[in-house]
Write an enzyme that holds these catalytic residues in place. Structure first.
Site, short mmCIF file in Angstrom:
data_model
loop_
_atom_site.label_atom_id
_atom_site.label_comp_id
_atom_site.label_asym_id
_atom_site.label_seq_id
_atom_site.Cartn_x
_atom_site.Cartn_y
_atom_site.Cartn_z
N SER A 13 0.79 -1.22 0.00
CA SER A 13 0.00 0.00 0.00
C SER A 13 0.83 1.28 0.00
O SER A 13 0.43 2.27 -0.57
CB SER A 13 -0.92 0.03 1.22
OG SER A 13 -1.80 -1.06 1.16
N THR A 14 1.95 1.27 0.68
CA THR A 14 2.72 2.51 0.82
C THR A 14 4.20 2.27 0.55
O THR A 14 4.68 1.14 0.56
CB THR A 14 2.59 3.09 2.24
OG1 THR A 14 3.23 2.18 3.15
CG2 THR A 14 1.15 3.30 2.64
#
Length: 187
Positions: A13-14
């Site tokens: 996600s990041t």
């Protein structure tokens, strides 16, 4: 037809989850993926360019491999959409963490069961939501959203008497064209 091969897809996600991405790539490479597509983007983002690239890249007889189901799909609906694209191309799906492989009868059954359970849970949630709204309405605690167009009915009628078209009224008031016609029909 070219020789079938395993194609990996890895996602975190990041940017802070570099170790997680590296771990997925390592696992996908270890089981024999000839190519691994990878990206760092939230699953709720509408644009996942590497996912689109891998879905375009895979060919009949290939198997798309992911480490976990949540790395691939954001919801069961999204999973079914992705599976439709894979099936149309003759591509199977393998999920390492679930030991799921759609090239086997058991894998197909498991995927369908997961989809059915998710759909069942969603139906139960919606039913509880409807029951809660009905109870709140009965208790006088729920009014719902006031229809925007009905609040603007006087403005709609005024603009119509000024000779404006339904499209012009809708644009000026920020409402739908059908809402303009509904208010005008109602008087």
């Amino acid at each position: 037809m070219t020789a079938a091969h395993l194609v990996g897809y890895a996602r975190t996600s990041t940017l802070d989850q570099i170790a997680g991405l590296e771990g997925q790539v390592r696992d996908l490479t270890a089981i024999g993926c000839s190519k691994v597509f990878q990206e760092q983007v939230s699953s709720v983002d509408t644009k996942r360019p590497e996912l689109e690239r891998v879905l375009e890249y895979v060919r009949e007889g290939d198997t798309l491999v992911v480490t976990k189901l949540d790395r691939l799909a954001r919801s069961m609906t999204n999973l079914m959409e992705i599976m439709g694209k894979l099936r149309a191309k003759g591509v199977e799906l393998r999920v390492l963490a679930l030991n799921l492989d759609t090239s086997t009868p058991t894998g197909k059954l498991m995927l369908n069961m997961l989809g059915s359970i998710a759909e069942f849970e969603r139906d139960l949630m919606l039913e509880r939501q409807r029951e809660g709204i009905a109870k709140a309405k009965a208790d006088g605690k729920y009014q719902g959203r006031a229809p925007t167009a009905r609040r603007k009915a006087d403005d709609i009628r005024r603009l119509k008497t000024e000779g404006k078209t339904a499209d012009a009224i809708a644009a000026e008031l920020g409402i739908g064209r059908s809402s303009v016609f509904r208010v005008l029909r109602e008087g």
